[in-house]
Design an enzyme around this catalytic site. Structure first.
Site, mmCIF file in Angstrom:
data_model
loop_
_atom_site.group_PDB
_atom_site.id
_atom_site.type_symbol
_atom_site.label_atom_id
_atom_site.label_comp_id
_atom_site.label_asym_id
_atom_site.label_seq_id
_atom_site.Cartn_x
_atom_site.Cartn_y
_atom_site.Cartn_z
ATOM 1 N N GLU A 1 0.780 -1.253 -0.162
ATOM 2 C CA GLU A 1 -0.063 0.575 -0.045
ATOM 3 C C GLU A 1 1.190 1.091 0.115
ATOM 4 O O GLU A 1 1.001 2.303 0.565
ATOM 5 C CB GLU A 1 -0.990 0.080 1.410
HETATM 6 C C1 LIG Z 1 1.910 -9.790 2.027
HETATM 7 C C2 LIG Z 1 1.594 -8.718 0.799
HETATM 8 C C3 LIG Z 1 0.766 -8.466 0.722
HETATM 9 C C4 LIG Z 1 -0.290 -7.974 -0.906
HETATM 10 N N1 LIG Z 1 -1.252 -6.945 -0.586
HETATM 11 C C5 LIG Z 1 -1.898 -6.723 -1.787
HETATM 12 C C6 LIG Z 1 -3.398 -6.687 -1.653
HETATM 13 O O1 LIG Z 1 -4.158 -6.463 -1.419
HETATM 14 N N2 LIG Z 1 -3.401 -6.053 -2.945
HETATM 15 C C7 LIG Z 1 -2.379 -5.309 -4.412
HETATM 16 O O2 LIG Z 1 -2.700 -4.793 -5.687
HETATM 17 N N3 LIG Z 1 -0.590 -5.977 -4.336
HETATM 18 C C8 LIG Z 1 -1.171 -6.319 -2.795
HETATM 19 N N4 LIG Z 1 0.492 -6.387 -2.443
HETATM 20 C C9 LIG Z 1 1.888 -6.008 -2.990
HETATM 21 C C10 LIG Z 1 2.272 -4.517 -2.564
HETATM 22 O O3 LIG Z 1 1.265 -3.350 -2.714
HETATM 23 C C11 LIG Z 1 3.375 -3.966 -3.415
HETATM 24 O O4 LIG Z 1 4.400 -5.121 -2.847
HETATM 25 C C12 LIG Z 1 4.152 -2.392 -3.330
HETATM 26 O O5 LIG Z 1 2.995 -2.079 -4.099
HETATM 27 C C13 LIG Z 1 4.997 -2.605 -4.000
HETATM 28 O O6 LIG Z 1 5.103 -2.932 -5.486
HETATM 29 P P1 LIG Z 1 6.460 -3.755 -5.847
HETATM 30 O O7 LIG Z 1 6.292 -4.598 -4.904
HETATM 31 O O8 LIG Z 1 5.965 -4.733 -7.034
HETATM 32 O O9 LIG Z 1 7.675 -2.743 -5.572
HETATM 33 P P2 LIG Z 1 8.101 -1.793 -6.676
HETATM 34 O O10 LIG Z 1 7.105 -1.420 -7.045
HETATM 35 O O11 LIG Z 1 9.075 -3.030 -7.832
HETATM 36 O O12 LIG Z 1 9.283 -1.420 -5.899
HETATM 37 C C14 LIG Z 1 10.873 -2.100 -6.070
HETATM 38 C C15 LIG Z 1 11.664 -0.616 -4.945
HETATM 39 O O13 LIG Z 1 11.828 0.299 -5.747
HETATM 40 C C16 LIG Z 1 11.547 1.107 -5.761
HETATM 41 N N5 LIG Z 1 10.797 2.058 -6.075
HETATM 42 C C17 LIG Z 1 10.203 2.372 -6.636
HETATM 43 N N6 LIG Z 1 9.652 3.124 -7.516
HETATM 44 C C18 LIG Z 1 10.141 4.116 -7.563
HETATM 45 C C19 LIG Z 1 10.456 5.540 -7.438
HETATM 46 N N7 LIG Z 1 9.708 6.628 -8.414
HETATM 47 N N8 LIG Z 1 11.158 6.352 -6.360
HETATM 48 C C20 LIG Z 1 12.105 5.758 -5.545
HETATM 49 N N9 LIG Z 1 11.541 4.473 -5.049
HETATM 50 C C21 LIG Z 1 10.952 3.068 -6.268
HETATM 51 C C22 LIG Z 1 10.458 0.302 -4.544
HETATM 52 O O14 LIG Z 1 10.369 1.302 -3.081
HETATM 53 C C23 LIG Z 1 10.915 -0.371 -3.547
HETATM 54 O O15 LIG Z 1 12.568 -0.405 -3.061
HETATM 55 C C24 LIG Z 1 1.122 -7.187 -1.685
HETATM 56 C C25 LIG Z 1 2.324 -6.911 -0.714
HETATM 57 C C26 LIG Z 1 2.507 -7.990 0.037
HETATM 58 C C27 LIG Z 1 3.817 -8.318 0.330
#
Ligand SMILES: Cc1cc2nc3c(=O)[nH]c(=O)nc-3n(C[C@H](O)[C@H](O)[C@H](O)COP(=O)(O)OP(=O)(O)OC[C@H]3O[C@@H](n4cnc5c(N)ncnc54)[C@H](O)[C@@H]3O)c2cc1C
Length: 394
Positions: free
Chosen positions: A371
């Site tokens: 989130e």
């Molecule tokens: C247990 C769990 C439950 C979840 N439940 C849900 C759910 O119910 N519904 C749902 O839709 N999603 C859910 N998620 C997904 C979660 O919302 C995403 O993991 C989160 O939004 C981050 O996306 P990502 O993991 O793809 O990381 P990425 O977006 O790939 O990010 C990787 C890294 O890069 C950094 N980064 C990315 N963009 C930038 C930027 N512009 N500037 C600086 N740093 C940046 C991030 O901060 C992070 O450190 C869940 C995740 C987990 C682990």
């Protein structure tokens, strides 16, 4: 600002406390078996807590305002982030989004059943290649007759394999319009899900991959305005983030009280470890940070209530968005530090998963990722101070 708890709130929190006491031994058992805790929804259902912030006119909705709901989630958070995540997915991301954006037909078809537990909700935005940047998602649909045919994959979806109703985001094929939001039922043809195993923490919470293979969705299930799905997603994330902040306050509170309890019992060097000043420093830090996170979260809840009362007022919405982002960002970090310190106070006895503080440490880590990661929220918070010309994505 007055955060005095009314008699009505106290009554409700008593019900929440009773439900939490029932959950605790069961959660212990399921956590150690590393199994999804399927008994949590049943306990919340019996306590009439599955529709806590939902309007009373829908089924078992209790009509709690944002602050009351946050207080409830704070208590629930003490039982573990897995328990609280179930409610965040079902209620904050699911029901509140349906209630805010649904047509009367959609709300009367689905909302009452969600409050009585016959429908569990999930919110599916994240995809394998689209996390922090949801605008880049690739799930799409084609329109034929009265139906949308949906194709794509969602991942890391809380409640994903137990939900019967999923709020899903997709573009019309070829991105001919903006993102749209669809209500997808589990039983719709072409919809499958599979649970994600071997997570670092949260074993008792269901997290899943969802697949849509020409999944047939009636056009009546378009949620909100066509092409304005990002607005739906952002409003859901406001509710969801507030629930994460409140849950993290609960985690920090549990970690602090467990650390204090142990510091008063454990003897080393001929005195209770609570008499060692370095132990006192850890307790002092957790205490101050807990109270600061709590105040920030309550303030964010009050701002959200103001915005909920006037959903078209953009100033109120952006103020609530900012307060909520700060509360979630800060409370997530405070809960992680409080859990780390509590493990330290317990020493080796804090390194066992039989001890709730160890589970808090691995489980609450997710609050800095889902989130809105720490980094995304830092940019959002700073942007509010600097002004829109400092938008870092442009
Ligand atoms: C247990 C769990 C439950 C979840 N439940 C849900 C759910 O119910 N519904 C749902 O839709 N999603 C859910 N998620 C997904 C979660 O919302 C995403 O993991 C989160 O939004 C981050 O996306 P990502 O993991 O793809 O990381 P990425 O977006 O790939 O990010 C990787 C890294 O890069 C950094 N980064 C990315 N963009 C930038 C930027 N512009 N500037 C600086 N740093 C940046 C991030 O901060 C992070 O450190 C869940 C995740 C987990 C682990």
């Amino acid at each position: 600002m007055d955060f005095e708890i009314s008699d009505e709130q106290k009554l409700l929190l008593g019900v929440v406390d009773d439900a939490c006491k029932k959950i605790r031994p069961i959660e212990d058992e399921y956590y150690l078996a590393r199994k999804f805790n399927e008994r949590v929804p049943e306990i919340f259902k019996k306590a009439h807590l599955l529709g806590l912030p939902v309007d009373k006119k829908y089924g078992d909705g209790q009509g709690a305002d944002a602050l009351t709901y946050a207080l409830a989630l704070e208590r629930i958070g003490q039982e573990g982030t897995g328990v609280r995540t179930f409610l965040s997915g079902h209620t904050s991301l699911g029901q509140l989004t349906l209630q805010r954006w649904g047509s009367e037909d959609q709300k009367s078809r689905y909302l009452p059943k969600t409050t009585t537990g016959s429908l569990v909700m999930a919110f599916a935005l994240t995809e394998p290649s689209a996390g922090s940047d949801p605008a880049s998602l690739v799930t799409n649909f084609e329109e034929k007759g009265g139906f949308f045919y949906l194709n794509g994959e969602k991942t890391w979806i809380s409640n994903g394999s137990i939900a019967n109703l999923v709020i899903t985001f997709a573009y019309p094929k070829g991105k001919s319009d903006g993102m749209c939001t669809l209500l997808v039922e589990k039983d719709f043809e072409g919809f499958t899900s599979s649970r994600i195993e071997n997570k670092m923490g949260l074993p008792t919470s269901d997290t899943a991959i969802l697949r849509f293979n020409n999944c047939r969705v009636s056009k009546d299930n378009l949620l909100g305005v066509r092409g304005k799905g990002m607005n739906v997603a952002y409003s859901a994330l406001m509710s969801g983030r507030l629930s994460v902040a409140a849950g993290c306050v609960g985690v920090a509170e549990d970690c602090l009280s467990e650390a204090v309890r142990y510091a008063k019992e454990r003897f080393q060097h001929n005195k209770k470890i609570g008499k060692h000043q370095l132990i006192q420093r850890m307790i002092a830090k957790s205490s101050v940070e807990l109270e600061a996170a709590r105040l920030l979260t309550y303030r964010a809840a009050v701002e959200k209530s103001k915005s909920d009362g006037k959903p078209d007022n953009l100033d109120l919405r952006s103020a609530a968005d900012w307060w909520i982002a700060q509360a979630k960002y800060y409370a997530a970090s405070v809960s992680f530090k409080a859990a780390d310190r509590a493990v330290q106070v317990f020493g080796a006895n804090g390194y066992s998963l039989e001890n709730r503080v160890a589970r808090h440490l691995v489980d609450t880590r997710v609050a800095r990722i889902y989130e809105g990661t720490d980094q995304i929220l830092e940019q959002k918070i700073a942007l509010n101070q600097l002004g829109p010309e400092f938008e870092s994505y442009s």
